[in-house]
Scaffold this motif. Structure first.
Motif, mmCIF file in Angstrom:
data_model
loop_
_atom_site.group_PDB
_atom_site.id
_atom_site.type_symbol
_atom_site.label_atom_id
_atom_site.label_comp_id
_atom_site.label_asym_id
_atom_site.label_seq_id
_atom_site.Cartn_x
_atom_site.Cartn_y
_atom_site.Cartn_z
ATOM 1 N N VAL A 261 0.839 -1.200 0.000
ATOM 2 C CA VAL A 261 0.000 0.000 0.000
ATOM 3 C C VAL A 261 0.873 1.249 0.000
ATOM 4 C CG1 VAL A 261 -1.624 1.357 1.379
ATOM 5 C CG2 VAL A 261 -2.016 -1.087 1.044
ATOM 6 N N PHE A 294 -6.577 -0.996 -0.685
ATOM 7 C CA PHE A 294 -6.209 0.408 -0.560
ATOM 8 C C PHE A 294 -7.280 1.169 0.211
ATOM 9 C CE2 PHE A 294 -5.497 4.777 -1.823
ATOM 10 C CZ PHE A 294 -4.115 4.867 -1.900
ATOM 11 N N PRO A 302 -8.049 4.706 -4.750
ATOM 12 C CA PRO A 302 -6.800 5.156 -5.377
ATOM 13 C C PRO A 302 -6.990 6.414 -6.221
ATOM 14 C CG PRO A 302 -7.006 2.772 -5.560
ATOM 15 C CD PRO A 302 -8.316 3.279 -5.020
#
Length: 321
Positions: A261, A294, A302
């Motif tokens: 990440v 994420f 993202p």
């Protein structure tokens, strides 16, 4: 409304709510809030290297329907008994009380956060949890509304909290106008988690795992298994897992996922690569798995993270009314 300026107050923590509420207007142009800056003594030192001359004393807290407590620098020391007593009396009278950033420590010191959810700046969240174990600290949100008691993260998050309070008091239309005056959205996607730097616990120099962790950082795009990691150290998987937790405080899988990440955050900030390519470069099996992980760790998508943190230098057009 009273804003309580304690010694060594952080200027932005104090000014952000003052500005947002002062700019608020009803549809007919009237000001719905009368904002007063108050303090324990007339002279207050700020964290910005300048002094403040404050007209209103602690008595203003008793007359206010809302009290906001900005954060102070570490030089401030603990709040005085008089300040804590004034806040407790206000809470007992039903006054709404909110904190900005590390102002949450003052509310916790007064006992106003016991048994409640609360937030503060992510850098100080662990300290708040350690000092006040009866507080349910939530480091990944922008603000927490318990009804009468509210807390916000950093000073910018205080603006989110203030707009929420305005919407609660006066409706969405008035809050939306205040948001436009502040040149910010009425609601921001994601919480405070997107601003947290996901560092790892330091591994002691000379640790047997140090070469392995460096190897992992260099091979994040590879298919890395627990068996392969254990084999590189010459240990059984069970022994390796135990040693890894002893030296890092987490499991090999969690360390690997956090590293991936963090790599993805760097690529989103510093490249124009599509999300699918970044998923591969960070070692996620698919774009879907990447997006899910994420969002779980960072608190936003993202795409939204890139929009907020991409290091472009393009000129931003002026906002329009």
């Amino acid at each position: 409304m009273a804003i309580l300026a304690l010694d060594h107050v952080v200027p932005f923590d104090m000014a952000a709510p003052m500005t947002v509420f002062d700019w608020t207007r009803l549809p007919d142009g009237r000001r719905p809030y009368r904002v007063r800056l108050c303090a324990e003594s007339p002279e207050v030192r700020s964290d910005g290297g300048f002094g403040l001359r404050v007209e209103w004393g602690l008595q203003a807290l008793a007359d206010a329907d809302t009290i906001i407590v900005p954060g102070c620098s570490e030089e401030a020391g603990p709040p005085s008994a008089a300040v804590l007593a004034a806040l407790r009396r206000a809470a007992e009278a039903g006054t709404r009380i909110a904190s900005v950033c590390v102002g949450a420590f003052v509310l916790a010191e007064a006992g106003l956060l016991d048994g409640l959810g609360a937030t503060t700046h992510w850098v100080a969240a662990d300290a708040l949890a350690r000092r006040f174990p009866r507080v349910d600290v939530r480091p990944d949100v922008l603000y927490v509304d318990n009804g009468q008691i509210l807390t916000s993260a950093g000073a910018a998050a205080a603006m989110d909290m203030c707009l929420h309070m305005i919407r609660r008091d006066l409706g969405s239309a008035v809050a939306a106008h205040s948001a436009r005056m502040s040149v910010m959205p009425l609601e921001r996607e994601g919480g405070q988690a997107q601003f947290i730097v996901h560092e790892f616990p330091p591994v002691p120099r000379g640790s047997t795992l140090e070469p392995l962790l460096e190897w992992i950082e260099d091979h994040l795009a590879d298919d890395i298994t627990l068996a392969a990691l254990a084999a590189r150290t010459g240990m059984s998987e069970r022994t390796f897992g135990r040693r890894f937790r002893e030296q890092t405080g987490t499991t090999p899988l969690q360390w690997l996922l956090r590293a991936r990440v963090r790599r993805a955050q760097y690529l989103l900030e510093n490249s124009d690569h599509p999300v699918e390519r970044i998923a591969r470069q960070a070692g996620f099996g698919s774009p879907t798995a990447f997006r899910e992980r994420f969002r779980r760790v960072v608190g936003t998508t993202p795409q939204a993270y890139r929009a907020a943190f991409h290091g472009k230098t393009d000129t931003v057009p002026a906002a329009r009314s």
